[in-house]
Motif scaffolding. Structure first.
Motif, short mmCIF file in Angstrom:
data_model
loop_
_atom_site.label_atom_id
_atom_site.label_comp_id
_atom_site.label_asym_id
_atom_site.label_seq_id
_atom_site.Cartn_x
_atom_site.Cartn_y
_atom_site.Cartn_z
N ASP A 1 0.83 -1.21 0.00
CA ASP A 1 0.00 0.00 0.00
C ASP A 1 0.86 1.26 0.00
O ASP A 1 0.53 2.26 -0.64
CB ASP A 1 -0.91 0.01 1.23
N GLN A 2 1.98 1.22 0.71
CA GLN A 2 2.86 2.39 0.79
C GLN A 2 3.49 2.73 -0.56
O GLN A 2 3.86 3.89 -0.81
CB GLN A 2 3.98 2.14 1.83
N ASN A 3 3.65 1.73 -1.43
CA ASN A 3 4.31 1.94 -2.72
C ASN A 3 3.33 2.14 -3.88
O ASN A 3 3.76 2.34 -5.02
CB ASN A 3 5.23 0.77 -3.04
N LEU A 4 2.03 2.10 -3.59
CA LEU A 4 1.04 2.27 -4.66
C LEU A 4 1.14 3.65 -5.30
O LEU A 4 1.13 3.77 -6.53
CB LEU A 4 -0.37 2.04 -4.11
N THR A 5 1.20 4.69 -4.48
CA THR A 5 1.24 6.05 -5.02
C THR A 5 2.42 6.25 -5.95
O THR A 5 2.28 6.81 -7.05
CB THR A 5 1.29 7.08 -3.87
#
Length: 322
Positions: free
Chosen positions: A8-12
């Motif tokens: 989730d932290q690397n989605l952006t």
């Protein structure tokens, strides 16, 4: 196929990487609903959407699409595909795109649609929230997903991501991915299985049973009864992810010698759809509302099954909410 994990932290950062190379068309909020639109900021992205007002077919086949530009010296094609990414298409919409690919290439190859289609990288996404009218779990559930490049399934901590083509594999370099473990792959499989099982609406009967029942009811009074509630507005046609009919028109410039030929989405439920010119006037070969209503359901449940290998419906439920 290779499976990866995107936290989730690397989605952006991944989506920003996509946006740095391509226009990215994805689900965004529009008042109380959602639409597919070009992302301006990653914060707009809503992969938790239930459904969009219009299906993603508009990415390849816009509601109004120029075909040719003409003048006194001749004409030029208006085909001008741009590389782009369609992000966040649900499985049933991916199936709808696959059906449209057949419609526009099977018998008469449609360069206007196919040029846009080939220029688009498709990233699918699992259903996180169900649309209240959806019934994709029992409509074409056995139809395989084909034609997309990546598929993202929301699991604990992030997304299990399947790379399904060379184009999809190339996108992995734009983000921070790790190889998916067996437990993450198994979790993704279970999530997508549950998404189908938990559809709010369900069909009673197989696609073949429904086809036979609809086909044998051609002369039934049921069409008159159901059509009493129909406004013949064509809204259900317009929001359908597998409707592919269009009307062609010419728009002339003020010089009277140049202009544009374009096409518009059309709807078989409207009165003028089946009206044709004839000597001394016009003729409507489906003049009665019930005839048009019957035709629409015959097309979806029976007429196109042989060409598609199943009904021309994905169970998205948009027509019920139109």
């Amino acid at each position: 196929m290779k499976s990866y994990f995107l936290s989730d932290q690397n989605l952006t950062a991944f989506v920003e990487g996509l946006m740095s190379k391509y226009p990215v068309i994805a689900p965004v909020a529009k008042r109380s609903r959602f639409v597919f639109d070009t992302l301006v900021d990653v914060s707009e992205l809503r992969l938790d959407y239930d459904t969009t007002i219009l299906p993603p077919k508009k990415v390849f086949f816009p509601a109004k699409q120029d075909l040719i530009h003409f003048d006194k010296d001749g004409f030029t094609s208006a085909i001008d595909p741009k590389e782009q990414v369609l992000l966040g298409a649900h499985p049933h919409d991916i199936k709808g795109i696959a059906m449209s690919d057949i419609f526009y290439s099977d018998r008469q190859y449609d360069n206007n649609y196919m040029a846009n289609r080939k220029a688009t990288i498709i990233i699918g996404c699992s259903v996180q929230n169900h649309y209240k009218h959806a019934f994709f779990g029992t409509m074409n559930a056995n139809r395989p997903l084909t034609g997309h490049d990546l598929f993202m399934t929301k699991i604990e901590g992030g997304y299990a991501v399947d790379a399904l083509s060379e184009k999809g594999e190339a996108l992995i370099a734009l983000g921070t991915f790790t190889d998916a473990g067996d437990a993450q792959v198994a979790a993704a499989t279970e999530v997508n299985k549950k998404a189908e099982e938990n559809c709010p609406e369900k069909l009673n009967g197989t696609a073949e049973e429904i086809r036979e029942k609809v086909r044998s009811s051609f002369d039934s009074p049921v069409w008159e009864e159901c059509a009493e509630k129909c406004f013949s507005c064509g809204s259900c046609n317009i929001v359908c992810c597998t409707c592919y009919c269009f009307d062609v028109q010419d728009e002339w410039n003020v010089d009277g010698a140049s202009g544009t030929r374009f096409r518009l989405w059309d709807a078989c439920l409207t009165t003028e759809f089946s009206e044709v010119t004839s000597p001394g006037g016009s003729e409507n070969f489906r003049e009665e509302r019930a005839e048009r209503y019957r035709h629409r359901f015959m097309r979806k449940a029976a007429y196109l099954n042989e060409q598609l290998g199943g009904p021309a419906c994905t169970g998205c439920g948009r027509c019920s909410g139109a």
